[in-house]
Design an enzyme around this catalytic site. Structure first.
Site, PDB file in Angstrom:
ATOM      1  N   LYS A  76      -3.387   0.414  -3.277  1.00 45.55           N
ATOM      2  CA  LYS A  76      -2.982  -0.955  -2.955  1.00 45.55           C
ATOM      3  C   LYS A  76      -2.660  -1.673  -4.252  1.00 45.55           C
ATOM      4  O   LYS A  76      -3.512  -1.788  -5.135  1.00 45.55           O
ATOM      5  CB  LYS A  76      -4.086  -1.692  -2.203  1.00 45.55           C
ATOM      6  CG  LYS A  76      -3.743  -3.159  -1.922  1.00 45.55           C
ATOM      7  CD  LYS A  76      -4.869  -3.895  -1.216  1.00 45.55           C
ATOM      8  CE  LYS A  76      -4.915  -3.508   0.246  1.00 45.55           C
ATOM      9  NZ  LYS A  76      -5.880  -4.363   1.005  1.00 45.55           N
ATOM     10  N   ASP A 101     -15.605 -11.955   6.148  1.00 38.65           N
ATOM     11  CA  ASP A 101     -14.319 -12.069   6.846  1.00 38.65           C
ATOM     12  C   ASP A 101     -14.147 -10.919   7.820  1.00 38.65           C
ATOM     13  O   ASP A 101     -13.096 -10.296   7.901  1.00 38.65           O
ATOM     14  CB  ASP A 101     -13.170 -12.105   5.839  1.00 38.65           C
ATOM     15  CG  ASP A 101     -11.858 -12.583   6.486  1.00 38.65           C
ATOM     16  OD1 ASP A 101     -11.934 -13.252   7.535  1.00 38.65           O
ATOM     17  OD2 ASP A 101     -10.778 -12.277   5.953  1.00 38.65           O
ATOM     18  N   VAL A 130       0.850  -1.189   0.000  1.00 37.23           N
ATOM     19  CA  VAL A 130       0.000   0.000   0.000  1.00 37.23           C
ATOM     20  C   VAL A 130       0.887   1.242   0.000  1.00 37.23           C
ATOM     21  O   VAL A 130       1.819   1.349   0.809  1.00 37.23           O
ATOM     22  CB  VAL A 130      -0.947   0.016   1.227  1.00 37.23           C
ATOM     23  CG1 VAL A 130      -1.828   1.259   1.201  1.00 37.23           C
ATOM     24  CG2 VAL A 130      -1.808  -1.235   1.249  1.00 37.23           C
TER      25      VAL A 130
END
Length: 833
Positions: free
Chosen positions: A19, A112, A4
């Site tokens: 990113k 997630d 990043v």
């Protein structure tokens, strides 16, 4: 996942983050396609609690995305430094839930969620990261288990061990409720510093998720407060059907508990009995009131309330109205509409077993005499655009059915000396209310009077007084029973619920929009605050021994909009009141009238769910077609004022001339955007509708006196209007001048909602409690011909729901409506001994 970089966007002159993902992504076409699709979906959310993605692409074989630049640390880093306070944890949790709700509304599940993917900026804002991005196996904290294919495929295991839901562990198909389980694990860790399902190996961790519960025996400093414990346990149900069914409901419960938690722990583990989530709200409310009472004084003797007892009387789902102690103070008589039924009268002995039905159906309690006679309002009806719901006064001694006596009564009380009734009568022909004592003798009249109560010695009458029929802002007034004014309280943003102290030297009353405050007004005019607790509080009665009867809980008002056939909740703070929807269906105008907006704040909000923007104070009224301007009504003395306010750049200016008194929140733009219409009056003349050119000049009357309305047809020829005292009976007024004409084909009880693009009218009946949908039709005002448009489903939300008439765009592609929600119960609060 990759590297990043901090970068500078030279086109928009801002810092961003880039990113760069591994080149191997480019070789996997399915993975790259999925990555791009999900990045685009998240970019479309535009929610303050989700990382904003600005762009995505491929450079020299390496996929990349451009996002907002965040400065701060991950929640994992925050937890590594120590357990946050409960207050801070709840603040983070609310923001996470709001972000999830925004994603879920677009059909996106995170799959997630964990502390590593939650970022806390330096100013305390939460950002959810990495929606739907596949993780590589391994990591310093937990293993991520993934397999090729679509992330929602059955038979695939995907997520982070320790935060996965049971359905993820089993590899079955998942939906948005999987995020709620992961959220529960994160919230548990924030509150305790302990992972909910941490074991030595990944396999053992996954087994614990399937079969075990989070630890309960924790250090006293890490115990979870009861209100939050119930929320956590509800999130962590093994079955998705038993969890919170939406992140929006979860956020709602967390907001309810936000005021109930401090940084200190709560000793003793709590019961884990499974209740429906509305029970959690009631339990949280009980905890809130107990905590609040411990710090305040209840009785005129000014003794601390350390010895008081708090007792819940009702537990069922529904809407409560007025309540009174019986003369001996041992029982309570109250009005309730349980489970969506019509209001009925019940008696409760304090057992909490649901109350005894007194066989007085479709009625609201008005008063209880010293001899035990009750006065009720039979067949109460909600008056459109009015706070009152009058019915037919009737009295019963408990052995016979109530006998109807007087129509249009909406408040009453017995004089304790002679059992004569004082009443508040609603006058439909004048759209006003008046206090009568004895019945037929007028003591006081005003737009909206409520909460009528005699003093214990029968010498005084107290009531709440409101300047507008559509607003509960006002004062409390004390009169002698002969009519002379004795005292008036200060002006409050909300006044509902009133009772005399046993000594008769003070009137106590509540401000339910001011977070559970009880105020006192003495006969000498002294005004003081007695009590303040979290939540909404309505004082219903005070027994001779000083025991309080209160209705406590949650009262909110929200906004729902439908664009593209899908309803979205656009509620912003706690009491938003919808005023207008832009013609393209992309912006709503509303004001917030609750705890956060003492002077009422006017907002606009895009229907894509982006944050609301405050543009002024007072009431919202109308949006211009280009969404650059709004009409608002500012609070001023001696009369309110109508203003033209910019939505973006620009300078606000006053429209209404000096001496003009506007009607309540009633204005609109003409279709060309060059003129506005608004209703009101000069001096003591009756109200009418006026047309004003925005380029300057004075307003000119459009309608005759006693005819008001602000909806102008798209062709500019007609004004949809009504008599102020009969707002449901619409008429058409020629904009060029002339007498009003009736609308052929309009049925009794129907009202016009607005105009279609081809100069027809949307019409519907006014929503009533218990309705599950609103049936809307199109009506040709020239011929009376009708065609069905659609049925608008009302929200299925726990608690008493009231719905207002919708605002519909002329093309019929979008609509919006406001709704009110209440979740509350009756409680008694005993005096300290």
């Amino acid at each position: 996942m990759g590297e990043v970089y901090r970068a500078r966007d030279s086109r928009l002159n801002r810092d961003v983050a880039i990113k760069v993902l591994p080149p191997s992504f480019a070789a996997d076409r399915e993975r790259l396609r999925r990555f791009e699709q999900e990045a685009q979906a998240v970019a479309a959310l535009s929610h303050p609690n989700i990382l904003a993605i600005y762009d995505t692409g491929l450079h020299n074989g390496a996929p990349y995305l451009v996002s907002e630049l965040l400065e701060g640390e991950s929640l994992r880093d925050v937890l590594a430094a120590g357990v946050p306070s409960h207050r801070k944890s709840v603040n983070y949790a609310i923001q996470i839930a709001r972000g999830l709700a925004a994603a879920h509304s677009k059909g996106i599940a995170h799959r997630d969620l964990k502390p590593d993917n939650i970022f806390i900026t330096r100013d305390g804002q939460v950002k959810i990261l990495d929606f739907g991005l596949a993780k590589s196996i391994g990591g310093s904290h937990d293993a991520t288990i993934a397999a090729p294919g679509t992330v929602t495929d059955a038979g695939m295991v995907m997520g982070t061990a320790g935060y996965m839901s049971p359905e993820q562990v089993r590899g079955v198909a998942v939906d948005t409720r999987t995020d709620i389980f992961s959220f529960g694990a994160v919230l548990y860790e924030m509150l305790t510093g302990v992972r909910a399902f941490k074991r030595d190996t990944t396999a053992e961790t996954m087994t614990a998720i399937l079969h075990d519960e989070p630890p309960e025996q924790l250090e006293s400093s890490r115990q979870i407060p009861p209100a939050l414990d119930r929320i956590v346990r509800h999130c962590l149900e093994k079955s998705a059907d038993q969890r919170f069914q939406s992140a929006r409901d979860l956020a709602f419960d967390l907001e309810s508990a936000a005021n109930l938690t401090g940084s200190a722990g709560v000793p003793a583990a709590q019961s884990r009995t499974r209740y429906a989530w509305w029970r959690y709200v009631a339990a949280a409310v009980a905890f809130a009131v107990i905590a609040g009472l411990a710090a305040w004084k209840l009785l005129p003797s000014a003794k601390p309330v350390t010895g008081s007892q708090f007792h819940q009387l009702t537990f069922r789902r529904g809407t409560l109205a007025d309540a009174r102690f019986t003369p001996d103070g041992q029982n309570v008589i109250y009005t309730a509409a349980w489970e969506g039924a019509s209001p009925n009268i019940y008696s409760e002995s304090g057992t909490g077993m649901g109350g005894q039905f007194l066989r007085v159906a479709d009625a609201c309690l008005l008063a209880v005499s010293k001899q035990g006679e009750i006065a009720v309002a039979l067949n109460p009806r909600l008056v459109p655009y009015f706070f009152v719901h009058p019915g037919t006064l009737a009295r019963s001694n408990g052995t016979s059915a109530p006998r109807p006596e007087i129509e249009n009564v909406w408040a009453a009380d017995y004089n304790p000396n002679n059992s004569e009734l004082a009443i508040v009568r609603y006058l439909p022909d004048k759209l006003t209310t008046q206090v009568e004592y004895p019945i037929g003798h007028v003591l006081y009249s005003a737009a909206y009077i409520g909460d009528l109560r005699f003093s214990p010695n029968g010498r005084y009458l107290a009531f709440s007084l409101h300047d507008s029929c559509c607003d509960d802002r006002g004062t409390v007034v004390i009169l002698r029973s002969s009519g002379e004014k004795v005292a008036t309280s200060a002006f409050y943003d909300s006044v509902q619920g009133l009772a005399w102290t046993p000594s008769g030297d003070e009137v106590w009353f509540t401000s339910p929009l001011e977070s559970g405050q009880i105020h006192a007004l003495s006969l000498s005019g002294k005004d003081r605050q007695v009590l303040s607790v979290p939540g909404r509080l309505f004082l219903r009665d005070i027994a001779p021994n000083g025991e309080l009867l209160v209705q406590q809980g949650i009262a909110r008002r929200g906004i729902i909009a439908s664009t593209g056939g899908t309803q979205h909740d656009l509620s912003w703070l706690d009491y938003g009141y919808l005023r207008d929807l832009s013609g393209d269906g992309k912006m709503v105008l509303f004001e917030e009238e609750g705890l956060q907006s003492k002077n009422y704040a006017v907002y606009v909000r895009n229907t894509d769910g982006s944050p609301a923007v405050q543009i002024g104070e007072g009431y919202g009224m109308a949006l211009s077609a280009d969404k650059k301007w709004a009409i608002t009504q500012r609070f001023a003395q001696p009369t309110n004022e109508i203003w033209l306010v910019p939505v973006g750049p620009g300078e606000a200016r006053r429209l209404s001339p000096s001496g003009f008194s506007p009607e309540f929140a009633s204005a609109s733009f003409t279709s060309d955007g060059k003129r506005v219409v608004y209703s009101g009056s000069f001096g003591n003349r009756p109200a009418r509708t006026w047309l004003q050119d925005l380029s300057g000049g004075s307003p000119r009357p459009v309608s005759p006196e006693n005819i008001v309305g602000v909806r102008v047809s798209p062709d500019g020829k007609w004004l949809l209007a009504a008599h102020p005292d009969q707002p449901g009976d619409n008429l058409l007024v020629p904009m060029a001048g002339g007498a009003p004409v009736p609308i052929p084909g309009l049925k009794a009880g129907e009202g016009g909602l607005g105009w279609t693009s081809d100069n027809r009218l949307y019409v519907s009946t006014f929503p009533q409690p218990g309705d599950v949908a609103g049936h809307i039709e199109k009506l040709d005002p020239r011929t009376g011909a009708r065609t069905a448009w659609r049925d608008i489903p009302y929200p299925s939300i726990v608690g008493g729901i009231t719905v207002l008439l919708p605002v519909i765009t002329p093309d019929g592609k979008s609509y919006a409506f406001g709704y009110g929600q209440t979740v509350n119960d009756l409680y008694t609060i005993s005096a300290p001994r």
